[in-house]
Structures are given as structure tokens and as C-alpha cells.
Motif scaffolding. Sequence first.
Motif, PDB file in Angstrom:
ATOM      1  N   UNK A   1     -22.646  66.041  81.280  1.00 13.56           N
ATOM      2  CA  UNK A   1     -22.274  66.710  80.070  1.00 13.56           C
ATOM      3  C   UNK A   1     -22.188  68.013  79.967  1.00 13.56           C
ATOM      4  N   UNK A   2     -21.015  68.695  79.249  1.00 14.19           N
ATOM      5  CA  UNK A   2     -20.712  69.968  79.016  1.00 14.19           C
ATOM      6  C   UNK A   2     -20.985  70.139  77.399  1.00 14.19           C
ATOM      7  N   UNK A   3     -22.019  70.718  77.031  1.00 12.99           N
ATOM      8  CA  UNK A   3     -22.271  70.678  75.662  1.00 12.99           C
ATOM      9  C   UNK A   3     -23.595  71.471  75.276  1.00 12.99           C
ATOM     10  N   UNK A   4     -23.678  71.048  73.613  1.00 12.43           N
ATOM     11  CA  UNK A   4     -24.982  71.628  73.259  1.00 12.43           C
ATOM     12  C   UNK A   4     -26.083  70.709  73.730  1.00 12.43           C
ATOM     13  N   UNK A   5     -27.584  70.996  73.342  1.00 12.01           N
ATOM     14  CA  UNK A   5     -28.554  70.391  73.486  1.00 12.01           C
ATOM     15  C   UNK A   5     -28.472  68.765  73.015  1.00 12.01           C
ATOM     16  N   UNK A   6     -28.054  68.695  71.895  1.00  7.31           N
ATOM     17  CA  UNK A   6     -27.873  67.212  71.342  1.00  7.31           C
ATOM     18  C   UNK A   6     -26.992  66.518  72.032  1.00  7.31           C
ATOM     19  N   UNK A   7     -25.862  67.161  72.510  1.00  6.46           N
ATOM     20  CA  UNK A   7     -24.768  66.395  73.476  1.00  6.46           C
ATOM     21  C   UNK A   7     -25.501  65.839  74.718  1.00  6.46           C
ATOM     22  N   UNK A   8     -26.290  66.693  75.373  1.00  2.00           N
ATOM     23  CA  UNK A   8     -26.872  66.405  76.496  1.00  2.00           C
ATOM     24  C   UNK A   8     -28.002  65.288  76.209  1.00  2.00           C
ATOM     25  N   UNK A   9     -28.963  65.532  75.321  1.00  2.74           N
ATOM     26  CA  UNK A   9     -29.990  64.687  75.009  1.00  2.74           C
ATOM     27  C   UNK A   9     -29.326  63.118  74.955  1.00  2.74           C
ATOM     28  N   UNK A  10     -28.437  62.992  73.868  1.00  2.30           N
ATOM     29  CA  UNK A  10     -27.643  61.923  73.483  1.00  2.30           C
ATOM     30  C   UNK A  10     -27.152  61.020  74.769  1.00  2.30           C
ATOM     31  N   UNK A  11     -26.448  61.916  75.778  1.00  2.00           N
ATOM     32  CA  UNK A  11     -25.931  61.105  76.897  1.00  2.00           C
ATOM     33  C   UNK A  11     -27.065  60.605  77.613  1.00  2.00           C
ATOM     34  N   UNK A  12     -28.073  61.277  77.887  1.00  2.73           N
ATOM     35  CA  UNK A  12     -29.190  61.202  78.593  1.00  2.73           C
ATOM     36  C   UNK A  12     -29.934  59.818  77.946  1.00  2.73           C
ATOM     37  N   UNK A  13     -30.065  59.777  76.799  1.00  2.00           N
ATOM     38  CA  UNK A  13     -30.892  58.570  76.232  1.00  2.00           C
ATOM     39  C   UNK A  13     -29.848  57.378  76.147  1.00  2.00           C
ATOM     40  N   UNK A  14     -28.513  57.557  76.091  1.00  2.00           N
ATOM     41  CA  UNK A  14     -27.617  56.549  76.193  1.00  2.00           C
ATOM     42  C   UNK A  14     -27.826  55.981  77.536  1.00  2.00           C
ATOM     43  N   UNK A  15     -27.927  56.514  78.809  1.00  2.00           N
ATOM     44  CA  UNK A  15     -27.845  55.858  79.887  1.00  2.00           C
ATOM     45  C   UNK A  15     -29.185  54.946  79.991  1.00  2.00           C
ATOM     46  N   UNK A  16     -30.106  55.386  79.291  1.00  2.00           N
ATOM     47  CA  UNK A  16     -31.464  54.465  79.269  1.00  2.00           C
ATOM     48  C   UNK A  16     -31.354  53.299  78.651  1.00  2.00           C
ATOM     49  N   UNK A  17     -30.446  53.475  77.574  1.00  2.00           N
ATOM     50  CA  UNK A  17     -30.450  52.263  76.516  1.00  2.00           C
ATOM     51  C   UNK A  17     -29.584  51.139  77.250  1.00  2.00           C
ATOM     52  N   UNK A  18     -28.706  51.763  78.302  1.00  3.04           N
ATOM     53  CA  UNK A  18     -27.744  50.594  78.732  1.00  3.04           C
ATOM     54  C   UNK A  18     -28.249  50.162  80.084  1.00  3.04           C
ATOM     55  N   UNK A  19     -28.981  50.660  80.852  1.00  6.48           N
ATOM     56  CA  UNK A  19     -29.146  50.290  82.143  1.00  6.48           C
ATOM     57  C   UNK A  19     -29.900  48.934  82.236  1.00  6.48           C
ATOM     58  N   UNK A  20     -29.704  48.109  82.914  1.00  3.95           N
ATOM     59  CA  UNK A  20     -30.311  46.692  82.899  1.00  3.95           C
ATOM     60  C   UNK A  20     -29.833  45.762  81.847  1.00  3.95           C
ATOM     61  N   UNK A  21     -28.988  46.267  81.005  1.00  4.06           N
ATOM     62  CA  UNK A  21     -28.290  45.213  80.026  1.00  4.06           C
ATOM     63  C   UNK A  21     -26.946  44.881  80.398  1.00  4.06           C
TER      64      UNK A  21
END
Lengths: 390, 285
Positions: free
Chosen positions: B58-78
Amino acid sequence: MIKNVIYLDNNATTRVAPEVVEAMKPFLTDYYGNPSSMHTFGGQVRKLLNQAKEQIADLIGARSIEEIIITANATESNNAAFWGTLESYPEKRHIITTKVEHPSVLNVAQFWERKGYRVSWLGVDSQGRLDIDELRAAITPHTALVSIMYANNETGVVFPIEEIGKIVKAHGVVFHVDGVQAIGKIPINLENSTIDLLSLSGHKLHAPKGVGVLYIRRGTRFQPYMIGGHQEYTRRAGTENVPGIIGLGKACELAKKSIKEETSRVKYLRDKLEQAILMKVPDSRVNGAETERLPNTSSISFEGVEGESILLMLDREGICASSGSACTTGSIEPSHVLRAMGVPYNYVHGTVRLSLSRYTTEEEIDTVIEVLPGIIERLRELSPLWKSKR
Amino acid sequence: MWEYSPKVIEHFMNPRNVGEIEDPDAEAQVGSFVCGDMIKLQLKINDQGIITDAKFKTFGCGAAIASASVLTEMIIGKSVDEVAGISNEDIIRELGGLPEAKIHCSVMGADALRSALEDYYAKQGLQPPPEMDTSPLVCHCFGVTQNKIRNAIFAYHLRTVDEVTTYTKAGGGCGKCKEEIQKIINATLGEQVAEPPELVAVQKRPLTNLQRMKMIEDVIEKEIRPQLQADGGDIKLVDIKDNIVQVEMLGTCRECPVSPVTIKQYVEQKLRELVDNEILVEEVK
């Protein structure tokens, strides 16, 4: 309270000097009289108030304290400069200013534009320099006001104010200068200057917030915009902010003494910081590096990273800085100053402004030199732009 | 100042699953550096349709980075079908909230996932599940779809293009899609207005004078005023005489040179549509 911060955001606001606090204290306790009162108790405050104004006049080289109009802040001073001038020349409907002004001039000029005035917006080159010929071509017999900042708040780029002023005055036009960032950082002498109106702000030079100045050269037409009592020679009515004015006076006295330091020690620290960062971080650039700048300001752009995330990481290290872009609404607005300079998009979003003061220590600068390159590296590892470039 | 939740800060400082997958089964890149926000998402998906790995940059602000990071946790294994409906609201919830000005930063994560899944379904020759948003892209800078904009207009009662930009980011980049967003707003609000059953129902019977006045008052209060107020204007009902409704224009409408047009084409139109086809609106000053 957060105490141990490395404060490198002095173009936003500054620490109130301890001497200033001391000077103000009696005016919050014993000396509470109204300077306009007839009795001695109030009258003594008037005398001390005028002494403070002398200190202000002395810093900027005003000829008399009657040229010093106290305001609440530089935003008020800028608004007043426009109002006071345009109302004095109702038949002239043209304004000249630049694309890189502070919002308190930019938005005021846009306000008058909406009111039907024509505004010429002067551009800058890649180093943030004005094109003097563009100014020359823009002035007409209908021009009421030329308003140009002394030094840019984001980049620290200093405009050749007297060269500009000569052209403005040759056409007999009122010349307003937003001097907020320059006053106290570089020497300025209004005695033999072309400047008619000058705005300054207390809290940018170690005085408290809530006090500013509009210098009005004797003989300049000026319609009061704040109507009421006779204060400030009836140019700005309202009971004086006595503690603030006393504080500003003291701050000006201190600034006069420290200007030498500002241009030598602070500049040395700033240059050290820039050189180290440029050397340690590839694909970084200093904005306005090739032109005259304030000694305390550094605007550095890093390719492939976003400014707010840099600030957030600096913040975690206790380092206070600011960025050019603001991701506050739906869009991320890159700084209007950097865009006017044509800083490329892949750099413009990754800009931080570090602004020093006489309280900045070498140790603090060394910490930043140590921490900042690592932050950029971490963020670049996260960035899809960085990888795709390599 | 940043009022980020501890979880946002934690993900920003220690982002999960950063990097690239060598041979991804699905990938997407949304946003652009011109807009100051960009995300690249890559997925590894097995034969059962389970997401076994996800990596982002991600290239972006703190919220953009955190959003992408948490998203990967939400989808792995599903499974892909399980995650196809993930919206930016889900991401915000998972992050423990985002400041209002930062809501749009979470949008990009959801859009990257959507685009990556579209890529997957296309490569596999599969139909995307019905809960997945496959409506046309409106804002190409930030990858915002028509459905997304319509949903935001409904959910947050948005009335102007600027509001849509604040909530969805659409139109915040190059701005080319602003006209289209306005059309979507008009269409969506049209639907909203037609919906209130009590207004439609009453319309069929002849109205008593009292009912009619009440309805006129209601429509002005609930439908017309908010629209005008969104543009800094306002309106006041002065009097009703037979078919003539007298109004006073206030705020920016008072000075507005096209206020007669607003009265005829909007106020009168609206009252005719919702109350009585014979209504004439008159301005009093």
C-alpha cells in the motif's frame, strides 16, 4: 502532558519563550487596568503597552508605534489589509497575489474574486521563484492591491520583496506583505522599505497565540474594518489584549537579539539535517533548494511514500513535523504550493516539512537523522510504487 | 491530530502479510499515485476455492495501510465465496472504527478484494456469487462502483457530490466522474422520494383542505428544505390560497439569480408530484 518531544514544527507555532511568560505574568495579576481609563491605575498600563509596541516597532524598523496596529492574529491582519485597502479605493477592482500564499490570503483573495474583483494569480517556477515580468505585466491602473508573502510557510522560499515592491510602488499601488514566516527569522527593516502593509503573528516568534500585528505605513489609506472605540488609532477598535501585546513586545526584543543565531546556528542545523537525509535516503529532494530560503525551514519529498504515514511514524518517535498534503476529505489534496512548483506527483504526496527554532538542539537533529531514513525505508517496503520502480 | 483506534495503530506499525506472491491465482491493483493512494493485493487460492495466502502493498496514509493489513487477516483461510461480500464497513468494524475523514481509506481495501476476486472468477470461468458487486465502475481513480455509490447515498442520506466523495472517495481523484455521480444522486433520490407510502397512498383519495395543507407543509419541510439547505439556501412556507402556494426564499436562494427556476422546476414540480398536480408556487419577498 507530552513533554519529551522533538519539536520541528515551528512554522506551525512556536514555544512561548520563558522570558515572555515572565514578562506577561504581572499583566494577568496586578496590572489589570484598562489602558484607556483616566485613572492612574489604568494609565500606567497604557505606558507599558506603548513600551511593548516600541519593541515591536524596533524589530521591524517601523518609524513610530502609530504604524503598529495590534490584531488577534495574522489571519485578521491579512483580512484587514484587503478590506482596509479595497474599501479605500472602491473604484479600483483588481488585485494581484500569488498561487502559493497562505490560506489566509488565498481564500481572502478568492472571497473578493467572488465579490466581482479581478484577481491575477502569479505563478512560481520549479524552485518556487516568482516571475517578476509576470508581475510587471499584471499591474494596471485599476490595481488596488498587490499582496505577496515574504517567505513561504511550506518551503521557506523567500521572495525578493524589495525588488517586487519597487515595481508595485512605481505604479502607485498599495503593497501588502504577509510577513508571518519571515519576521524574527531574517532581518527586516521597514524604515526605507517599499512595503505599505505587513502582517505578522505573535505565536510564530515565541509569543503566545492570540496576538498579531498589521503594520500600516504612515500615509497609507486604510478604512477601519472593526468599528467601535478609539483603540489602535481607531483603526481596530476593541479593548487591547494587554498580556498578549506585552508578550509580543518581549518576544520581538528577544527575536532581534537571536536573528544572528537564527541565521547561523539554526541554519547550520537545518543544512546538516538536509545533507544527511539526502545522502542517506535515495530518491529524495529538498524543495526550493536552489533559491534563497528561511534558515529554519526544510521541505523534503520522498518518492513512493505518503506524507501522513511518515508523520505518523515520526509521531511514534516523539518527533513533531508536518506534511504538505492533507488527507482530510474524500480526496487527498496535495499541497497547492508544491503543485504550483510542479513537484512531480510521485514526490508531492511524500513531503514532510521540518521547521526548526532557536530552541532546537543538535542532539535532536541527530536523532531525526538517525530515525527518518529507517521510516522511509519501512514505508517504501510497503509501497507498490517503490517495487514497481525497481 | 490522529484519533486512530489502538488496532489501527497496531496494524499500521506492524502490518501483516506485506509483500508479493510469486505466482498468484488472483491479483488486483486499485488507486493511483496521482491520487495519493494505491493498493496492490495478491491471493493464492487452492482447488477448493480457499484463500491460502494473501499479500499486499500500500501507498497511502496510516488508515489505508492498516485497512489493507487487517483485510488480509480477514480473508486468509476463508473461501472466496465467503469473502466476496466483504465491504469497507466490515473492514472499519474490524479495525475498531476509523475517523470519519478516513472512511474512504478503507474503501480501497474492499475494492482491491473485489477486483482480485473478479480476476479469480474470470480466470476460473466461474460466475461471481450474487452478493458480489459487479456493477460498473464509476470512479476509476479509486475503483468505486455504481452500487457502492448508491448504497452510500441510501445509508448515509447523502445529497451532494462532495458528500459522496467524503464517504466513498468517488470523485476525489481526477474528478471526471463528478457529473456521473450527480446523475446517480438524482436517480437515487428520485427513488427515495417516490417511496414514502403514506404520501403515495393519500394521493389517490380527494384531499381535505387541512390534509392538503399538511402535506404541502410536509413535503416542503422533509423533501425540499434539506435539498436547498445542502446548497446553503432555504425556503419558508408563507401561505396557501387554493392552488397557490406562497413561499419565501432564504439564504443563498434569496440572492440566487436562478431562484425563479428553482421555484418552478424544483419546488413546484416536487409539490405537483407529491401532493397535487394543479399547484402553482409563487415567491413572496
